[in-house]
Design an enzyme around this catalytic site. Structure first.
Site, PDB file in Angstrom:
ATOM      1  N   LYS A 180       0.861  -1.186   0.000  1.00  0.00           N
ATOM      2  CA  LYS A 180       0.000   0.000   0.000  1.00  0.00           C
ATOM      3  C   LYS A 180       0.900   1.239   0.000  1.00  0.00           C
ATOM      4  O   LYS A 180       1.470   1.610   1.014  1.00  0.00           O
ATOM      5  CB  LYS A 180      -0.917   0.032   1.229  1.00  0.00           C
ATOM      6  CG  LYS A 180      -2.100   0.951   0.989  1.00  0.00           C
ATOM      7  CD  LYS A 180      -2.443   1.912   2.110  1.00  0.00           C
ATOM      8  CE  LYS A 180      -1.519   3.007   2.463  1.00  0.00           C
ATOM      9  NZ  LYS A 180      -1.510   4.182   1.592  1.00  0.00           N
ATOM     10  N   GLU A 391      11.205  16.505  13.589  1.00  0.00           N
ATOM     11  CA  GLU A 391      11.538  16.300  12.183  1.00  0.00           C
ATOM     12  C   GLU A 391      10.767  17.295  11.322  1.00  0.00           C
ATOM     13  O   GLU A 391       9.546  17.390  11.418  1.00  0.00           O
ATOM     14  CB  GLU A 391      11.182  14.871  11.779  1.00  0.00           C
ATOM     15  CG  GLU A 391      11.589  14.557  10.359  1.00  0.00           C
ATOM     16  CD  GLU A 391      11.276  13.122   9.969  1.00  0.00           C
ATOM     17  OE1 GLU A 391      10.118  12.708  10.080  1.00  0.00           O
ATOM     18  OE2 GLU A 391      12.217  12.410   9.555  1.00  0.00           O
TER      19      GLU A 391
END
Ligand code: NAD
Length: 487
Positions: A180, A391
């Site tokens: 996926k 991040e």
């Protein structure tokens, strides 16, 4: 694109998504490239069913020679389409052309051969010899077996690398897979599915590819009891949800997550070379690499000098058309991702930081379409700031001072992440010593490159669980069975 890009691969057949289609766009121009198949929960259900049946009832899991042949066949088929795939990758991912000759395309395709070789040479059965536990004479053997059905969930930043770094070892080990991919890069996965269906002998159901605009299909894959192992690459936040959901069925998970890696410049390093290299690193693919070093740690006494060098390099790099083979920093993937980065740039200012260069969108008129962020250097922050801890996933470098080797190690390790790192120093022994003390899965010393099929890659702490690539990465896809025979 002449190849089929709007089909799912389910049970060996290329089929439309029952949800219709959704658009994939060029992040450098915002142009709609075309349509991708929009898979639904029903499509995912059929894909999982096919993978389960192929694992339980085909000979795939037990035939190493056939698997190795299929992997080499897939490598060759992908190589035959390299030119077409290269153009597609530059368009859909916004990947700079030069990177497609490495980690964005050619390297992971070539690495399929490494996994085929490994499957052939691997010690699948290990004899432990005779023993007499509790006085019962027994002949013992340890067998390595595939885990079963693998749910592979991948992000958009290096789609071929990550799709193939999961498919290669999972298939070599004898598993079947449902892939996926991320909604931002469906075509990179659908072409892989169509090449598998049309140009390889990989049996029906062994690989299934379900593209979708809906993230929920990832969660469905994690929750389905027919899936034995989830191999996930993406953000730490999503990785946490994957682990939580997998815990319900005590399902094995393998997680490659985010990072905030440190680039340490020791006081005996060539400051100019090191800081220029750090700038090059963070600007590559607009900073959209989980292992990119985004905190530059320099000796306190030379902080201003180091910042000036890094800012000059980043300014010179600038942003560029990903089609141009000289471009290092292309666009970021989407408007949403650009907004997220801009949010962090605002936060950096609120936290007391300044921009030594960059700080937002480029001013040039030819960048009014597309999702661009200038390579940016942030000064004046501490390692406690959120900008230095979280991040950002853009071309944004935070420069921090250190007070010697011990302090550099302390600051580098003072992070929720532990994915990667770099150390530059004049004395190799000393630089290596610092590298050994970093709590991170991969470390480059004086520009050494760890990225390779045989090198395990992964994170300490919240950067992940397990390793991808290398023998360790292959073994993530194996179970261990011991059989003792009475003699
Ligand atoms: P993401 O976590 O948003 O999505 C990753 C994948 O997970 C996508 O396919 C998405 O559809 C799927 N997903 C979303 N919600 C899910 C859920 N609840 N359950 C299951 N699957 C779900 O990440 P992204 O924005 O696509 O990618 C960027 C992130 O990936 C960054 O944080 C980066 O550091 C990380 N990354 C890590 C590595 C690594 O190897 N450590 C490599 C590349 C990217």
């Amino acid at each position: 694109m002449s190849r089929t890009t709007d089909r799912l691969l389910v049970d060996g057949r290329l089929v439309p998504g029952t949800g219709g289609t959704f658009e994939t766009i060029d992040p450098a121009t915002e142009e709609v490239l075309g349509e991708a198949a929009d898979g639904t929960a029903d499509d995912m259900d059929r894909a999982i069913d096919a993978a389960r049946r192929a694992f339980d009832s085909s000979g795939w899991a037990g035939d190493v020679a056939f698997r190795a042949r299929c992997l080499r066949q897939l490598r060759e088929a992908l190589q035959n389409h390299a030119d077409e795939l290269r153009e597609l990758t530059i368009k859909e991912v916004g990947a700079p052309r030069f990177l497609t000759f490495g980690a964005q395309l050619d390297a992971p395709v070539n690495d399929l051969g490494w996994f085929a070789d490994l499957a052939e040479s691997y010690e699948w059965t290990t004899g432990l010899g005779r023993a007499e536990p509790m006085g019962m004479p027994s002949e013992r053997k340890v067998y390595r077996e595939p885990v079963g059905v693998v749910g592979a969930i991948t992000p958009w930043n290096f789609p071929h690398q990550i799709n193939l770094a999961k498919l290669g070892p999972a298939l070599a080990a004898g598993n079947t897979v449902v892939l996926k991919p991320a909604p931002d890069t469906p075509w990179c996965a659908s072409v892989l599915g169509s090449i598998i269906a049309e140009e390889t002998d990989i049996p029906a159901g062994v690989v299934n590819v379900v593209t979708s605009s809906d993230h929920a299909l990832g969660a469905q894959l994690v929750e389905d009891p027919r899936v034995d192992l989830v191999s996930f690459t993406g953000s730490t936040a999503t990785g946490r949800s994957v682990m939580t959901a997998a815990a319900q069925g005590l399902k094995r998970v393998f997680l490659e997550l985010g990072g905030k890696s440190a680039f340490i410049v020791l006081d005996d390093a060539d400051l100019k070379a090191a800081c220029s290299y750090a700038a090059f690193n963070v600007a590559t693919h607009a900073g959209q690499g989980c292992a990119i070093t985004t905190r530059l740690l320099v000796p306190r006494a030379r902080y201003d000098e180091a910042a000036a060098i890094a800012a000059k390099s980043l300014r010179r790099i600038g942003v560029g058309d990903p089609n141009d083979d000289k471009t290092l920093c292309g666009p970021v993937i989407s408007a949403r991702q650009r907004e997220r980065i801009e949010g962090y740039l605002e936060l950096a200012v609120k936290e007391g930081g300044s921009f030594a260069c960059g700080g937002g969108r480029p001013a040039d008129a030819d960048r009014d379409r597309g999702f661009w962020i200038e390579p940016t250097l942030i000064t004046g922050l501490t390692n406690e700031s959120r900008t230095a801890r979280e991040e950002i996933f853009g071309p944004v470098l935070v420069i921090l001072p250190h007070d010697g080797d011990d302090d550099a190690v302390r600051v580098a390790n003072d992070s929720p992440y532990g994915l990667s790192g770099a150390v530059h120093g004049g004395d190799l022994e000393r630089a290596r010593g610092v590298a050994r003390r970093l709590r991170a899965g991969t470390v480059s010393v004086n520009g050494g490159v760890w990225y390779s099929a045989d090198v395990p890659f992964g994170g300490y702490k919240q950067s992940g669980v397990g390793r991808e690539m290398g023998v360790a990465g292959f073994e993530e896809y194996l179970e261990t069975k011991a059989i003792a025979e009475g003699v």
